[in-house]
Design an enzyme around this catalytic site. Structure first.
Site, PDB file in Angstrom:
ATOM      1  N   GLY A  50       0.831  -1.210   0.000  1.00  0.00           N
ATOM      2  CA  GLY A  50       0.000   0.000   0.000  1.00  0.00           C
ATOM      3  C   GLY A  50       0.858   1.250   0.000  1.00  0.00           C
ATOM      4  O   GLY A  50       2.047   1.206   0.310  1.00  0.00           O
ATOM      5  N   THR A  54       1.928   0.010   4.111  1.00  0.00           N
ATOM      6  CA  THR A  54       1.307  -1.280   4.435  1.00  0.00           C
ATOM      7  C   THR A  54       1.839  -2.346   3.483  1.00  0.00           C
ATOM      8  O   THR A  54       1.970  -2.104   2.285  1.00  0.00           O
ATOM      9  CB  THR A  54      -0.234  -1.198   4.254  1.00  0.00           C
ATOM     10  OG1 THR A  54      -0.722  -0.158   5.077  1.00  0.00           O
ATOM     11  CG2 THR A  54      -0.902  -2.499   4.639  1.00  0.00           C
ATOM     12  N   LYS A  70      -1.514  -8.707   6.965  1.00  0.00           N
ATOM     13  CA  LYS A  70      -1.387  -7.282   6.638  1.00  0.00           C
ATOM     14  C   LYS A  70      -0.531  -6.630   7.722  1.00  0.00           C
ATOM     15  O   LYS A  70      -0.908  -6.612   8.896  1.00  0.00           O
ATOM     16  CB  LYS A  70      -2.806  -6.687   6.628  1.00  0.00           C
ATOM     17  CG  LYS A  70      -2.910  -5.312   6.049  1.00  0.00           C
ATOM     18  CD  LYS A  70      -4.387  -4.945   5.988  1.00  0.00           C
ATOM     19  CE  LYS A  70      -4.631  -3.719   5.153  1.00  0.00           C
ATOM     20  NZ  LYS A  70      -6.063  -3.462   5.016  1.00  0.00           N
ATOM     21  N   ASP A 160     -13.794   3.693   1.191  1.00  0.00           N
ATOM     22  CA  ASP A 160     -12.608   3.438   0.364  1.00  0.00           C
ATOM     23  C   ASP A 160     -12.888   2.338  -0.668  1.00  0.00           C
ATOM     24  O   ASP A 160     -12.101   1.407  -0.838  1.00  0.00           O
ATOM     25  CB  ASP A 160     -11.402   3.068   1.243  1.00  0.00           C
ATOM     26  CG  ASP A 160     -10.075   3.271   0.521  1.00  0.00           C
ATOM     27  OD1 ASP A 160     -10.071   3.938  -0.541  1.00  0.00           O
ATOM     28  OD2 ASP A 160      -9.042   2.759   0.998  1.00  0.00           O
TER      29      ASP A 160
END
Length: 355
Positions: A50, A54, A70, A160
């Site tokens: 990300g 991330t 994650k 999102d």
């Protein structure tokens, strides 16, 4: 130990199977344990990255479950904690939502263990430009996943929605990434906060660089309409494919639906991407739109008749025959699917001076 995980592992993912096997045969000194999960911090086992630092790694839980881990640094820890909080809600334990599996933390990072998914919607669309009936099914599953959030009391806003946050698991669509989700305050229809979301995947009313932006359920709906166009067009954006112009077009309400031929699909998309938030439908209204008219029912009635004309009269005869001959029609509320039809026919007949 890695050996005991290997013994318990029941392979599920086709896509990641080889890499998971490789992970389990890695040198033990490279395997990192956090809580009841393991992973290897090497690029070949990293499946996503990300913009906020991330990273998502392939991993396992001690019971042999395949997981996507994650990992987010402590400075962004609040986002991960927020996501964990939502995913642990019993009402979000649902076939339309990517499943929560585990959570752990160490000195530098927070780790969220999630159901391992095969493809993001973005990857899937890039591989399947043709679409077809499969796409209609995926769209209704995507809307059902959004409905799971919006029908809570009070509702949850995703904020999102984008092709990278919608996943496919065994051919079923699941919604993911709840890091910036918010629950509406009790009895309120608006959540006010600073700007959130991803460039080009934001509703018109949230484009301001303000600290007091009004987020409502219909904010998600406009972006969901953009995503439906993206699915049906094989990867295009209704407000333009150039990121530098896209947000400006969203702000000005300039869109084009040229990559989709289906007029009924266009009607649904236009309704959802309306620049006026109040004019957008609720998710349940989207799901009862004629675009989702059951294909097999149409074929069954046409099979008996084969002579419906492609006009209003043909449609009226079709509806009449449904009511006369089909038991399945009880499941369809045709007035809600075609709310303006009967009034439109009446006005049209009256303007023609018909009896």
């Amino acid at each position: 130990t890695v050996t005991s995980i290997k013994d318990r592992w029941l392979p599920v993912s086709e896509k990641w199977k080889e890499k998971l096997e490789k992970l389990l045969s890695s040198d033990g000194s490279k395997v990192i344990r956090i809580g009841s999960m393991i992973y290897v911090n090497k690029e070949e086992f990293r499946i996503a990255k990300g913009s906020d630092g991330t990273e998502v790694f392939l991993g396992f839980r001690d019971d042999g479950t395949e997981v996507a881990i994650k990992r987010i640094s402590k400075c962004n820890y609040e986002v991960l904690k927020n996501e964990e909080g939502f995913l642990r809600l019993p009402e979000l334990d649902h076939p339309s939502i990517v499943r929560y599996i585990d959570f752990a933390v160490d000195e530098f990072f927070g780790y969220l263990g999630l159901q391992l998914c095969e493809y993001t919607l973005e990857e899937y669309i890039n591989d399947n430009k043709e679409g077809g009936l499969e796409m209609k099914k995926h769209i209704s599953q995507f809307l059902e996943s959004l409905l799971v959030l919006h029908c809570q009391n009070p509702p949850i806003l995703h904020r999102d929605i984008k092709p990278q946050n919608v996943f496919l698991v065994n051919g079923r669509v699941r919604l993911a990434d709840f890091g910036i989700c918010r629950r509406l305050p009790k009895g309120q229809t608006t959540y006010r906060t600073g700007a959130a979301g991803t460039k080009c995947w934001k509703a018109k009313e949230t484009l301001e660089e303000d600290t007091d932006i009004p987020y409502k359920s219909n904010t998600d709906v406009q972006v969901a309409g953009m995503l439906i166009y993206y699915i049906l067009s094989g990867g295009h954006h209704p407000f333009g494919d150039k990121a530098c112009k896209c947000e400006n077009n969203i702000d000005e309400g300039k869109y084009t639906l040229d990559h989709v031929q289906d007029v009924v699909a266009k009607d649904l998309i236009e309704w959802m991407i309306n620049e006026e938030p109040r004019r957008r439908p609720k998710v349940e209204e989207c799901l009862s739109h004629p675009f989702f008219f059951p294909e097999e029912l149409v074929q069954r009635v046409e099979g008996k008749k084969k002579s419906y004309s492609e006009d209003i009269l043909g449609l009226l005869r079709f509806i009449r025959n449904l009511h006369e001959h089909e038991e399945d029609v009880a499941k369809l509320d045709l007035l809600s699917m075609f709310p303006d039809l009967f009034g439109g026919v009446y006005i049209s007949a009256k303007s023609q001076g018909w009896n």
